[in-house]
Design an enzyme around this catalytic site. Structure first.
Site, PDB file in Angstrom:
ATOM      1  N   PRO A 171     -29.599 -35.827  48.561  1.00 14.28           N
ATOM      2  CA  PRO A 171     -28.902 -34.913  49.455  1.00 14.28           C
ATOM      3  C   PRO A 171     -28.865 -35.379  50.905  1.00 14.28           C
ATOM      4  O   PRO A 171     -29.898 -35.611  51.522  1.00 14.28           O
ATOM      5  CB  PRO A 171     -29.693 -33.609  49.313  1.00 14.28           C
ATOM      6  CG  PRO A 171     -31.010 -34.005  48.776  1.00 14.28           C
ATOM      7  CD  PRO A 171     -30.817 -35.250  48.003  1.00 14.28           C
ATOM      8  N   GLU A 172     -27.666 -35.553  51.413  1.00 16.93           N
ATOM      9  CA  GLU A 172     -27.453 -35.755  52.842  1.00 16.93           C
ATOM     10  C   GLU A 172     -26.832 -34.460  53.369  1.00 16.93           C
ATOM     11  O   GLU A 172     -26.864 -33.440  52.685  1.00 16.93           O
ATOM     12  CB  GLU A 172     -26.560 -36.987  53.066  1.00 16.93           C
ATOM     13  CG  GLU A 172     -27.191 -38.258  52.479  1.00 16.93           C
ATOM     14  CD  GLU A 172     -26.352 -39.508  52.636  1.00 16.93           C
ATOM     15  OE1 GLU A 172     -25.619 -39.629  53.618  1.00 16.93           O
ATOM     16  OE2 GLU A 172     -26.433 -40.382  51.757  1.00 16.93           O
TER      17      GLU A 172
END
Length: 276
Positions: free
Chosen positions: A2-3
């Site tokens: 996850p960014e």
DNA sequence: CCAAATCCCTGCGTGC
DNA sequence: TGCACGCAGGGATTTG
């Protein structure tokens, strides 16, 4: 992995489904993520009505009364699930928050790079001191060409690892750094201090556009990440270089082949023919 | 002071 | 089929 777009997608879903829910009790099943999970501290923090779910950088903040705030980071493989009464727990479920009405909020994290931390906000502070060193949000006005240009004056290395520094700009991880540089036609290996003002302006616009487009697609699913409803984030279909080493460059008319290299221990993908 | 390397950790794909 | 190995990487920490 996850960014910013993935964390924002999760934030929106959690806010939608849990805002106003009443947190009653927490159970810690596995005692250690990036740091120890303190059941008593989490219990004291995540208690009462959930006032909202915010995001800062790649962190989620679950707000509770009396300025209590549960800080969560998903690391590489962290995820939240909202379970009904009969749905079972699974391997690597680390913490279970029991809500009124029988629902449960579960944090799962196979690789344990994530974080759950109990915080109390100071008067007048929007975020815990833990986050004080973070740079500007890429989708907010403070992240602009003049800012990036000034920061790059003091950059000694290549531009790509620099863009991933959270004190420069938050939320840009390995995938979006490569994608943004490709769309800007800037080589990831360019010394950061060589970028012109015009290139900084283009890069800022491009980073914003890439992140916004990915949020609209529900993020990027490579392997672990899922949207909270279980579906895959659709931005993976729009990746132009990430994970495409050996493939032809997608830019019209470019005869280049996407290369993979390593910078700062992380894979970088780029087209040597059209990125300069 | 800065940058590169290392570590944390598990799941998955590959090669033998 | 099974095992060893490499790789994935955010962020804290260590090393150069």
């Amino acid at each position: 992995m996850p960014e910013l777009p993935e964390v924002e997608t999760i934030r929106r879903a959690l806010h939608e489904s849990l805002c106003g829910a009443f947190f009653q009790r927490v159970e810690v099943l596995a005692p250690c993520l990036r740091e120890p999970l303190l059941a008593s501290a989490l219990q004291a923090c995540a208690h009462g009505r959930l006032l909202g779910v915010r995001r800062r950088a790649k962190y989620l903040l679950l707000d509770f009364p009396a300025r209590r705030c549960l800080l969560a980071h998903l690391g590489m493989t962290g995820s939240f699930r909202v379970l009904s009464v009969k749905e079972p727990l699974v391997t690597h479920d680390h913490a279970v928050f029991f809500l009124s009405g029988g629902k449960r909020l579960v944090y799962n994290d196979p690789r344990r790079f994530g974080l759950l931390r109990a915080c109390v906000l100071e008067y007048g502070q929007s975020y815990p001191d833990d986050l004080a060193a973070l740079g500007p949000e890429p989708l907010e006005p403070a992240f602009r060409a003049a800012y990036l240009y000034e920061r790059l004056r003091r950059c000694k290395g290549p531009v790509k690892p620099f863009l991933m520094k959270q004190e420069v700009v938050v939320g840009v991880g390995n995938i979006y750094a490569s994608e943004s540089l490709f769309r800007s036609r800037i080589s990831p290996q360019r010394p950061g201090k060589d970028l012109t003002r015009a290139e900084c302006a283009l890069l800022v616009r491009t980073i914003r556009a890439v992140l916004a487009e990915s949020i609209a697609q529900g993020g990027t699913t490579i392997s672990d990440y899922r949207q909270p409803d279980g579906s895959e984030g659709k931005f993976a279909l729009r990746l132009r270089v990430y994970g495409r080493d050996g493939e032809s460059c997608v830019r019209g008319g470019c005869p280049g082949v996407v290369q993979r290299t390593v910078q700062g221990g992380r894979s970088t993908f780029f087209c040597p023919r059209c990125q300069h």
